[in-house]
Scaffold this motif. Structure first.
Motif, mmCIF file in Angstrom:
data_model
loop_
_atom_site.group_PDB
_atom_site.id
_atom_site.type_symbol
_atom_site.label_atom_id
_atom_site.label_comp_id
_atom_site.label_asym_id
_atom_site.label_seq_id
_atom_site.Cartn_x
_atom_site.Cartn_y
_atom_site.Cartn_z
ATOM 1 N N ILE A 51 44.201 124.196 59.128
ATOM 2 C CA ILE A 51 45.362 123.303 59.108
ATOM 3 C C ILE A 51 46.326 123.760 60.197
ATOM 4 C CG2 ILE A 51 47.316 122.440 57.764
ATOM 5 C CD1 ILE A 51 45.669 123.068 55.230
ATOM 6 N N ALA A 52 46.705 122.849 61.073
ATOM 7 C CA ALA A 52 47.687 123.128 62.119
ATOM 8 C C ALA A 52 48.990 122.424 61.752
ATOM 9 C CB ALA A 52 47.177 122.653 63.471
ATOM 10 N N LEU A 53 50.034 123.193 61.499
ATOM 11 C CA LEU A 53 51.346 122.667 61.137
ATOM 12 C C LEU A 53 52.209 122.538 62.389
ATOM 13 C CD1 LEU A 53 50.264 124.320 58.588
ATOM 14 C CD2 LEU A 53 52.616 124.293 57.854
ATOM 15 N N HIS A 54 52.968 121.453 62.441
ATOM 16 C CA HIS A 54 53.834 121.169 63.584
ATOM 17 C C HIS A 54 55.253 120.912 63.105
ATOM 18 C CE1 HIS A 54 49.684 120.110 64.595
ATOM 19 N NE2 HIS A 54 49.968 120.688 65.740
ATOM 20 N N LYS A 55 56.222 121.147 63.994
ATOM 21 C CA LYS A 55 57.628 121.007 63.600
ATOM 22 C C LYS A 55 58.063 119.559 63.412
ATOM 23 C CE LYS A 55 59.353 121.302 68.312
ATOM 24 N NZ LYS A 55 60.205 122.013 69.241
ATOM 25 N N ASP A 56 57.381 118.640 64.104
ATOM 26 C CA ASP A 56 57.753 117.235 63.979
ATOM 27 C C ASP A 56 56.560 116.351 64.360
ATOM 28 O OD1 ASP A 56 57.722 117.207 66.839
ATOM 29 O OD2 ASP A 56 59.871 117.650 66.908
ATOM 30 N N GLU A 57 56.726 115.054 64.201
ATOM 31 C CA GLU A 57 55.634 114.120 64.481
ATOM 32 C C GLU A 57 55.252 114.112 65.964
ATOM 33 O OE1 GLU A 57 56.349 110.269 62.694
ATOM 34 O OE2 GLU A 57 57.024 111.216 60.827
ATOM 35 N N ALA A 58 56.213 114.324 66.846
ATOM 36 C CA ALA A 58 55.916 114.347 68.285
ATOM 37 C C ALA A 58 55.017 115.534 68.631
ATOM 38 C CB ALA A 58 57.216 114.406 69.087
ATOM 39 N N ALA A 59 55.276 116.692 68.036
ATOM 40 C CA ALA A 59 54.436 117.878 68.298
ATOM 41 C C ALA A 59 53.030 117.664 67.742
ATOM 42 C CB ALA A 59 55.072 119.122 67.696
ATOM 43 N N LYS A 60 52.943 117.036 66.586
ATOM 44 C CA LYS A 60 51.621 116.712 66.023
ATOM 45 C C LYS A 60 50.867 115.790 66.982
ATOM 46 C CE LYS A 60 49.209 114.011 62.600
ATOM 47 N NZ LYS A 60 49.298 112.990 61.567
ATOM 48 N N LYS A 61 51.539 114.758 67.462
ATOM 49 C CA LYS A 61 50.889 113.806 68.371
ATOM 50 C C LYS A 61 50.445 114.495 69.661
ATOM 51 C CE LYS A 61 51.339 109.294 70.624
ATOM 52 N NZ LYS A 61 50.041 109.502 71.187
ATOM 53 N N THR A 62 51.276 115.371 70.181
ATOM 54 C CA THR A 62 50.905 116.118 71.393
ATOM 55 C C THR A 62 49.614 116.893 71.157
ATOM 56 O OG1 THR A 62 53.188 116.299 72.156
ATOM 57 C CG2 THR A 62 51.625 117.960 72.971
ATOM 58 N N HIS A 63 49.530 117.579 70.022
ATOM 59 C CA HIS A 63 48.341 118.377 69.706
ATOM 60 C C HIS A 63 47.125 117.469 69.499
ATOM 61 C CE1 HIS A 63 46.810 122.150 67.362
ATOM 62 N NE2 HIS A 63 46.130 121.931 68.458
ATOM 63 N N GLU A 64 47.337 116.357 68.846
ATOM 64 C CA GLU A 64 46.244 115.390 68.625
ATOM 65 C C GLU A 64 45.751 114.844 69.971
ATOM 66 O OE1 GLU A 64 45.524 112.510 64.889
ATOM 67 O OE2 GLU A 64 47.401 112.200 65.974
ATOM 68 N N ASP A 65 46.696 114.495 70.854
ATOM 69 C CA ASP A 65 46.342 113.957 72.175
ATOM 70 C C ASP A 65 45.657 115.004 73.059
ATOM 71 O OD1 ASP A 65 47.440 111.565 71.359
ATOM 72 O OD2 ASP A 65 49.280 111.770 72.555
ATOM 73 N N MET A 66 45.926 116.275 72.806
ATOM 74 C CA MET A 66 45.265 117.359 73.541
ATOM 75 C C MET A 66 43.786 117.470 73.133
ATOM 76 S SD MET A 66 48.181 120.354 73.318
ATOM 77 C CE MET A 66 47.018 121.657 73.660
ATOM 78 N N GLY A 67 43.425 116.811 72.027
ATOM 79 C CA GLY A 67 42.033 116.853 71.587
ATOM 80 C C GLY A 67 41.795 117.773 70.407
ATOM 81 N N PHE A 68 42.768 117.886 69.512
ATOM 82 C CA PHE A 68 42.623 118.771 68.353
ATOM 83 C C PHE A 68 41.284 118.593 67.654
ATOM 84 C CE2 PHE A 68 42.702 119.238 63.745
ATOM 85 C CZ PHE A 68 43.068 120.560 63.604
ATOM 86 N N HIS A 69 40.955 117.376 67.253
ATOM 87 C CA HIS A 69 39.760 117.159 66.430
ATOM 88 C C HIS A 69 38.478 117.534 67.176
ATOM 89 C CE1 HIS A 69 41.998 115.533 63.087
ATOM 90 N NE2 HIS A 69 42.673 114.772 63.946
#
Length: 161
Positions: free
Chosen positions: A126-144
Motif C-alpha cells: 500500500i502506497a499512502l499519499h498526502k493528497d489526491e494529486a500526489a496519488k495521481k502523480t504516482h499512478e501516472d508514473m506507472g505504479f501498477h
C-alpha cells in the motif's frame, strides 16, 4: 492471519494498492526485501536498476535506494522504517529520514504485508499519499505496472533462494 496493527489502512481516494497471492513463502520474500544485495536484484522494474541500497532494519533505521534509468536518470531515495515485524510487515516513508528526521521530499509512506497462505504468501503493498494529486502523480508514473513488474522480479529471485 490478522493484518499487523502498524499496517496502513487503505483509503482509495489517497492510496494505491497491489495485492497478489504468490507461490513463495513469506520468509523468502522477507529476505529479498531486507538484505541489500538481494533487494538490489529485483526492486526496480527493468530496464531500470537499483545500484545502491542501505538498510538499517529497525524503526527509525535508514532505508535508502538508488535507482538508475536506461537514459542516465538517477533517483536517490532516502527514508526510514516506521515499523518492522519480522516476516510480516515493513512500513517505510520518504517523509522522514534516519532517526525520524523530517525530509523536504516526502513522496509516500508504504506498507508491505506478508500473510502466509496454503500456496505461499498474500502480498499486499500500500502506497499512502498526502493528497489526491500526489496519488495521481504516482499512478501516472506507472505504479501498477511498476510494482507488479517488481513483484514478478521479486518472486523469481525468491524462488531461487
Amino acid at each position: 492471519m490478522t493484518v499487523p496493527t502498524a499496517a496502513a489502512v487503505f483509503d482509495p481516494r489517497l492510496d494505491l494498492e497491489l495485492k497478489r497471492e504468490v507461490s513463495v513463502p513469506p520468509r523468502l520474500l522477507w529476505r529479498a526485501w531486507t538484505e541489500p544485495d538481494l533487494l538490489m536484484k529485483w526492486f526496480t522494474p527493468a530496464p531500470w536498476r537499483t545500484t545502491a541500497c542501505e538498510i538499517d532494519l529497525k524503526p527509525g533505521g535508514k532505508f535508502r535506494t538508488v535507482m538508475e534509468g536506461p537514459n542516465g536518470e538517477r533517483n536517490d531515495n532516502m527514508g526510514c522504517f516506521l515499523a518492522v515485524e519480522h516476516e510480516k510487515l515493513l512500513v517505510f516513508t520518504s517523509a522522514l529520514g534516519p532517526g525520524y528526521r523530517p525530509t523536504d521530499n516526502g513522496f509516500m509512506t508504504a506498507s508491505v504485508i506478508f500473510e502466509p497462505t496454503a500456496e505461499g504468501t498474500l502480498y499486499t503493498a500500500i502506497a499512502l499519499h498526502k493528497d489526491e494529486a500526489a496519488k495521481k502523480t504516482h499512478e501516472d508514473m506507472g505504479f501498477h505496472l511498476g510494482w507488479n513488474t517488481a513483484l514478478d522480479q521479486l518472486v523469481a529471485l525468491a524462488k531461487d533462494l
